[in-house]
Design a protein around this motif. Structure first.
Motif, short mmCIF file in Angstrom:
data_model
loop_
_atom_site.label_atom_id
_atom_site.label_comp_id
_atom_site.label_asym_id
_atom_site.label_seq_id
_atom_site.Cartn_x
_atom_site.Cartn_y
_atom_site.Cartn_z
N GLY A 1 0.81 -1.21 0.00
CA GLY A 1 0.00 0.00 0.00
C GLY A 1 0.85 1.26 0.00
N LEU A 2 2.09 1.16 0.47
CA LEU A 2 2.98 2.31 0.47
C LEU A 2 3.36 2.74 -0.94
CD1 LEU A 2 5.32 1.27 3.43
CD2 LEU A 2 3.48 2.96 3.46
N LEU A 3 3.16 1.85 -1.93
CA LEU A 3 3.37 2.25 -3.32
C LEU A 3 2.43 3.38 -3.71
CD1 LEU A 3 3.84 -1.11 -5.30
CD2 LEU A 3 5.48 0.78 -5.17
N ALA A 4 1.20 3.31 -3.25
CA ALA A 4 0.22 4.35 -3.55
C ALA A 4 0.63 5.67 -2.89
CB ALA A 4 -1.17 3.93 -3.10
N VAL A 5 1.13 5.59 -1.67
CA VAL A 5 1.61 6.79 -0.98
C VAL A 5 2.77 7.40 -1.75
CG1 VAL A 5 2.55 7.70 1.17
CG2 VAL A 5 0.86 5.86 1.23
N ALA A 6 3.69 6.56 -2.22
CA ALA A 6 4.83 7.04 -2.98
C ALA A 6 4.39 7.71 -4.28
CB ALA A 6 5.79 5.89 -3.28
N ALA A 7 3.43 7.09 -4.98
CA ALA A 7 2.92 7.67 -6.23
C ALA A 7 2.24 9.00 -5.97
CB ALA A 7 1.95 6.70 -6.91
N ILE B 1 -4.03 -4.42 -4.20
CA ILE B 1 -4.41 -4.27 -5.60
C ILE B 1 -4.71 -2.81 -5.93
CG2 ILE B 1 -5.29 -6.63 -5.77
CD1 ILE B 1 -8.10 -5.58 -5.48
N GLY B 2 -5.24 -2.07 -4.95
CA GLY B 2 -5.48 -0.64 -5.19
C GLY B 2 -4.18 0.10 -5.45
N ALA B 3 -3.15 -0.21 -4.66
CA ALA B 3 -1.86 0.45 -4.84
C ALA B 3 -1.25 0.10 -6.20
CB ALA B 3 -0.91 0.04 -3.72
N GLU B 4 -1.34 -1.16 -6.59
CA GLU B 4 -0.79 -1.56 -7.89
C GLU B 4 -1.52 -0.85 -9.03
OE1 GLU B 4 -0.85 -5.77 -8.27
OE2 GLU B 4 0.87 -6.08 -6.93
N GLU B 5 -2.83 -0.75 -8.94
CA GLU B 5 -3.59 -0.08 -10.00
C GLU B 5 -3.27 1.40 -10.05
OE1 GLU B 5 -5.41 -1.70 -12.36
OE2 GLU B 5 -4.43 -3.34 -11.30
N ILE B 6 -3.10 2.04 -8.89
CA ILE B 6 -2.76 3.45 -8.86
C ILE B 6 -1.41 3.70 -9.54
CG2 ILE B 6 -1.99 5.28 -7.28
CD1 ILE B 6 -4.31 4.47 -5.45
N VAL C 1 -1.58 -9.96 -19.89
CA VAL C 1 -2.83 -9.97 -20.66
C VAL C 1 -3.97 -9.39 -19.84
CG1 VAL C 1 -4.52 -11.43 -21.83
CG2 VAL C 1 -2.08 -11.91 -22.06
N PHE C 2 -4.02 -9.73 -18.55
CA PHE C 2 -5.06 -9.20 -17.67
C PHE C 2 -4.93 -7.67 -17.56
CE2 PHE C 2 -6.92 -8.27 -13.48
CZ PHE C 2 -8.11 -8.94 -13.58
N GLY C 3 -3.69 -7.19 -17.51
CA GLY C 3 -3.46 -5.76 -17.45
C GLY C 3 -3.95 -5.04 -18.69
N ILE C 4 -3.74 -5.66 -19.85
CA ILE C 4 -4.20 -5.07 -21.10
C ILE C 4 -5.72 -5.03 -21.14
CG2 ILE C 4 -4.28 -5.38 -23.62
CD1 ILE C 4 -1.48 -6.64 -23.41
#
Length: 224
Positions: free
Chosen positions: A82-88, A165-170, A221-224
């Protein structure tokens, strides 16, 4: 606008906040800073938490968080992402001079679309439970923990998965996709590049073994 339409006007509106500062050098700097901020925040948060524990307990927690082989370790690993979202969020403010909420788009629309997708995922999951093979292709299923403990962990696990998953999508579908789409018009760039990076992040031969490439291709593929 149909589901399979190539009309990207809605996506263009999502990308609009990123257009003012869409230089490639900002994107490169931003990616480096997202990674750097994530590492610093992880060390800061984990250092604070582990500093409050006994040394032996702290070492056990740290090992669990690195491997994710226990329920506690997996929860720590998911919440850490989740810290990925904070970093972004920090990067879009510092480098691109825009609000972190622009990484998601209009909140009301995001909530409605999340609800629609969640409903379809519940339907899909129910269908997978009803349809064969009933053993998921793995032979006889075995109980891995007591039902009581599973029910106790379930709400925490659901929150942890949503955070992860929220952080990855952000990061991938928010920051990377927005900045690339603001700079390049072709979907072959702004759609494919984040998906490939997303798939590469799921290539883990140490834990997935011979399935690592299959998982990475699926994630792409899922990302696309």
């Amino acid at each position: 606008m149909g589901v399979l339409s190539f009309d990207y006007r809605a996506h263009a509106r999502f990308v609009d906040p990123a257009r003012d500062r869409a230089q490639l050098w900002r994107l490169v700097l931003g990616v480096v800073l997202v990674a750097g901020f994530f590492l610093v925040l992880s060390n800061l948060v984990f250092g604070t938490i582990l500093g409050l524990l006994e040394p032996q307990t702290a070492n056990a927690v740290l090992q669990d968080a690195q491997t994710g082989q226990t329920a506690g370790g997996m929860l720590l690993l998911l919440f850490q992402l989740g810290l990925l979202a904070v970093a972004a969020a920090m990067v879009v403010v510092m480098v691109h001079k825009r609000r972190p909420a622009t990484l998601i788009g209009p909140i009301g629309l995001a909530v409605r679309q999340c609800g629609a997708v969640l409903f379809m995922m519940v339907v899909l999951t129910a269908a997978l439970w009803v349809l064969p093979p009933y053993d998921m292709g793995e032979g006889v299923l075995t109980l891995n923990m007591s039902v009581g403990r599973w029910l106790l962990l379930l709400p925490i696990a659901l929150v942890a998965v949503m955070v992860q998953i929220g952080a990855e999508e952000i990061v991938y579908r928010g920051y990377l996709q927005q900045q690339l789409a603001a700079r390049f018009r072709s979907p072959l760039i702004w759609m494919i590049a984040p998906a490939v990076l997303f798939g590469a992040g799921h290539y883990l031969p140490e834990s997935a073994g011979s399935n690592a490439m299959t998982i990475a291709v699926w994630a792409t593929v899922f990302g696309i």
